[in-house]
Design a protein around this motif. Structure first.
Motif, PDB file in Angstrom:
ATOM      1  N   LEU A 249      10.530 -12.921  10.384  1.00 11.09           N
ATOM      2  CA  LEU A 249       9.494 -13.927  10.191  1.00 11.09           C
ATOM      3  C   LEU A 249       9.757 -14.631   8.866  1.00 11.09           C
ATOM      4  CD1 LEU A 249       6.362 -11.837  11.262  1.00 11.09           C
ATOM      5  CD2 LEU A 249       7.567 -13.578  12.604  1.00 11.09           C
ATOM      6  N   PHE A 250       9.794 -15.950   8.902  1.00 11.90           N
ATOM      7  CA  PHE A 250      10.122 -16.757   7.733  1.00 11.90           C
ATOM      8  C   PHE A 250       8.892 -17.515   7.249  1.00 11.90           C
ATOM      9  CE2 PHE A 250      13.930 -16.151  10.167  1.00 11.90           C
ATOM     10  CZ  PHE A 250      14.923 -15.924   9.218  1.00 11.90           C
ATOM     11  N   GLY A 251       8.753 -17.622   5.925  1.00 11.34           N
ATOM     12  CA  GLY A 251       7.686 -18.421   5.339  1.00 11.34           C
ATOM     13  C   GLY A 251       8.046 -19.895   5.382  1.00 11.34           C
ATOM     14  N   ARG A 252       7.154 -20.737   4.902  1.00  7.03           N
ATOM     15  CA  ARG A 252       7.358 -22.185   4.998  1.00  7.03           C
ATOM     16  C   ARG A 252       8.549 -22.676   4.185  1.00  7.03           C
ATOM     17  NH1 ARG A 252       2.213 -25.204   2.732  1.00  7.03           N
ATOM     18  NH2 ARG A 252       3.436 -26.982   3.361  1.00  7.03           N
ATOM     19  N   GLU A 253       9.029 -21.881   3.214  1.00  7.71           N
ATOM     20  CA  GLU A 253      10.203 -22.270   2.431  1.00  7.71           C
ATOM     21  C   GLU A 253      11.506 -21.844   3.100  1.00  7.71           C
ATOM     22  OE1 GLU A 253       7.852 -20.115   0.917  1.00  7.71           O
ATOM     23  OE2 GLU A 253       6.618 -21.802   0.281  1.00  7.71           O
ATOM     24  N   GLY A 254      11.424 -21.144   4.223  1.00  6.60           N
ATOM     25  CA  GLY A 254      12.615 -20.713   4.946  1.00  6.60           C
ATOM     26  C   GLY A 254      13.141 -19.357   4.527  1.00  6.60           C
ATOM     27  N   LYS A 255      12.398 -18.634   3.689  1.00  4.33           N
ATOM     28  CA  LYS A 255      12.817 -17.316   3.225  1.00  4.33           C
ATOM     29  C   LYS A 255      12.284 -16.235   4.162  1.00  4.33           C
ATOM     30  CE  LYS A 255      12.604 -14.258  -0.718  1.00  4.33           C
ATOM     31  NZ  LYS A 255      12.100 -13.993  -2.044  1.00  4.33           N
ATOM     32  N   ALA A 256      13.121 -15.254   4.484  1.00  3.92           N
ATOM     33  CA  ALA A 256      12.704 -14.122   5.323  1.00  3.92           C
ATOM     34  C   ALA A 256      11.706 -13.279   4.544  1.00  3.92           C
ATOM     35  CB  ALA A 256      13.910 -13.294   5.723  1.00  3.92           C
ATOM     36  N   VAL A 257      10.493 -13.154   5.074  1.00  2.27           N
ATOM     37  CA  VAL A 257       9.400 -12.470   4.390  1.00  2.27           C
ATOM     38  C   VAL A 257       9.077 -11.136   5.041  1.00  2.27           C
ATOM     39  CG1 VAL A 257       6.928 -12.635   3.846  1.00  2.27           C
ATOM     40  CG2 VAL A 257       8.393 -14.640   3.602  1.00  2.27           C
ATOM     41  N   ALA A 258       9.139 -11.091   6.355  1.00  2.00           N
ATOM     42  CA  ALA A 258       8.756  -9.901   7.108  1.00  2.00           C
ATOM     43  C   ALA A 258       9.559  -9.865   8.400  1.00  2.00           C
ATOM     44  CB  ALA A 258       7.258  -9.941   7.409  1.00  2.00           C
ATOM     45  N   TYR A 259       9.395  -8.772   9.143  1.00  3.87           N
ATOM     46  CA  TYR A 259      10.045  -8.681  10.449  1.00  3.87           C
ATOM     47  C   TYR A 259       9.218  -7.815  11.379  1.00  3.87           C
ATOM     48  CZ  TYR A 259      11.878  -4.233   8.669  1.00  3.87           C
ATOM     49  OH  TYR A 259      12.001  -2.965   8.150  1.00  3.87           O
TER      50      TYR A 259
ATOM     51  N   LEU B 164       6.888  -5.838   5.858  1.00  7.51           N
ATOM     52  CA  LEU B 164       7.369  -6.768   4.847  1.00  7.51           C
ATOM     53  C   LEU B 164       8.842  -6.460   4.634  1.00  7.51           C
ATOM     54  CD1 LEU B 164       4.423  -6.795   2.287  1.00  7.51           C
ATOM     55  CD2 LEU B 164       4.964  -8.482   4.050  1.00  7.51           C
ATOM     56  N   TRP B 165       9.587  -7.380   4.078  1.00  7.37           N
ATOM     57  CA  TRP B 165      11.029  -7.192   3.993  1.00  7.37           C
ATOM     58  C   TRP B 165      11.421  -5.958   3.193  1.00  7.37           C
ATOM     59  CZ3 TRP B 165      13.355  -9.978   7.487  1.00  7.37           C
ATOM     60  CH2 TRP B 165      14.736  -9.808   7.614  1.00  7.37           C
ATOM     61  N   GLY B 166      10.556  -5.487   2.309  1.00  9.07           N
ATOM     62  CA  GLY B 166      10.853  -4.290   1.531  1.00  9.07           C
ATOM     63  C   GLY B 166      10.649  -2.997   2.293  1.00  9.07           C
ATOM     64  N   GLY B 167      10.207  -3.061   3.549  1.00 13.56           N
ATOM     65  CA  GLY B 167      10.036  -1.873   4.379  1.00 13.56           C
ATOM     66  C   GLY B 167       8.610  -1.376   4.471  1.00 13.56           C
TER      67      GLY B 167
ATOM     68  N   GLU C 140       1.194 -12.929   1.750  1.00 13.82           N
ATOM     69  CA  GLU C 140      -0.201 -12.705   1.340  1.00 13.82           C
ATOM     70  C   GLU C 140      -1.089 -12.447   2.551  1.00 13.82           C
ATOM     71  OE1 GLU C 140      -3.685 -15.439  -0.527  1.00 13.82           O
ATOM     72  OE2 GLU C 140      -1.758 -15.500  -1.586  1.00 13.82           O
ATOM     73  N   LEU C 141      -0.904 -13.219   3.603  1.00 17.97           N
ATOM     74  CA  LEU C 141      -1.679 -13.007   4.831  1.00 17.97           C
ATOM     75  C   LEU C 141      -1.429 -11.616   5.386  1.00 17.97           C
ATOM     76  CD1 LEU C 141      -3.417 -14.494   7.184  1.00 17.97           C
ATOM     77  CD2 LEU C 141      -1.222 -14.455   8.349  1.00 17.97           C
ATOM     78  N   LEU C 142      -0.165 -11.210   5.457  1.00 19.99           N
ATOM     79  CA  LEU C 142       0.170  -9.894   6.025  1.00 19.99           C
ATOM     80  C   LEU C 142      -0.318  -8.738   5.154  1.00 19.99           C
ATOM     81  CD1 LEU C 142       3.739 -10.689   7.383  1.00 19.99           C
ATOM     82  CD2 LEU C 142       1.624 -10.448   8.696  1.00 19.99           C
ATOM     83  N   ARG C 143      -0.322  -8.909   3.841  1.00 22.35           N
ATOM     84  CA  ARG C 143      -0.803  -7.843   2.938  1.00 22.35           C
ATOM     85  C   ARG C 143      -2.288  -7.557   3.136  1.00 22.35           C
ATOM     86  NH1 ARG C 143       2.858  -6.034  -0.610  1.00 22.35           N
ATOM     87  NH2 ARG C 143       4.577  -7.419  -1.123  1.00 22.35           N
TER      88      ARG C 143
END
Length: 146
Positions: free
Chosen positions: A26-36, A47-50, A138-141
């Motif tokens: 899942l990518f944020g609006r800037e195109g960075k992978a944030v979660a999966y 979140l990408w940190g596990g 932030e939404l996922l947290r």
């Protein structure tokens, strides 16, 4: 049955059961992978940190995003993550209409917490074409905070 046939039968069983399904970034609006979204039975969102923060629940052809604290966080519809106002907060690579960065290395997944009592969203909003001011992480947290 020869060893090759046994191997082929085993691979067919694994593929049909979904055990070899791939994780979806899942990518944020800037195109960075944030979660999966993990390829597990619960469709856990990490979140990408596990860190496990939410999971997907089927809902009338779409998926609701629910936090482990029971809070309704949003929806996943056709590869786009929407918040409670119907604004986009993230996308899958397939749904992205912009450049997405390479997915970095994923560390080990942390243990999932127990699911809390469900709190329901009062209504399903109209999906908007605008982006929310709330970042995806932030939404996922919100799925693990009280």
């Amino acid at each position: 049955m020869g060893p090759m046939r046994v191997l082929i039968a085993l691979l067919c069983c694994l593929c049909s059961s979904g055990l070899m399904a791939q994780e979806v970034a899942l990518f944020g609006r800037e195109g960075k992978a944030v979660a999966y979204i993990a390829a597990d039975v619960d469709r856990t969102i990490y979140l990408w940190g596990g860190e496990p923060v939410a999971y997907l629940a089927a809902s009338a052809g779409d998926f609701e995003i629910r936090g482990f604290n029971g809070q309704h966080l949003g929806w996943l519809v056709n590869g786009t993550v929407y918040d409670g106002n119907g604004e986009a907060v993230g996308v899958t690579k397939r749904a992205a209409t912009f450049f997405t960065e390479w997915e970095p290395y994923k560390p080990f997944k942390k243990a999932k917490p127990l699911k809390g009592l469900l709190r329901y969203q009062l209504y399903k909003p109209y999906w908007r074409t605008s982006w929310s001011d709330t970042p995806l992480d932030e939404l996922l947290r919100r799925g693990i905070s009280d």
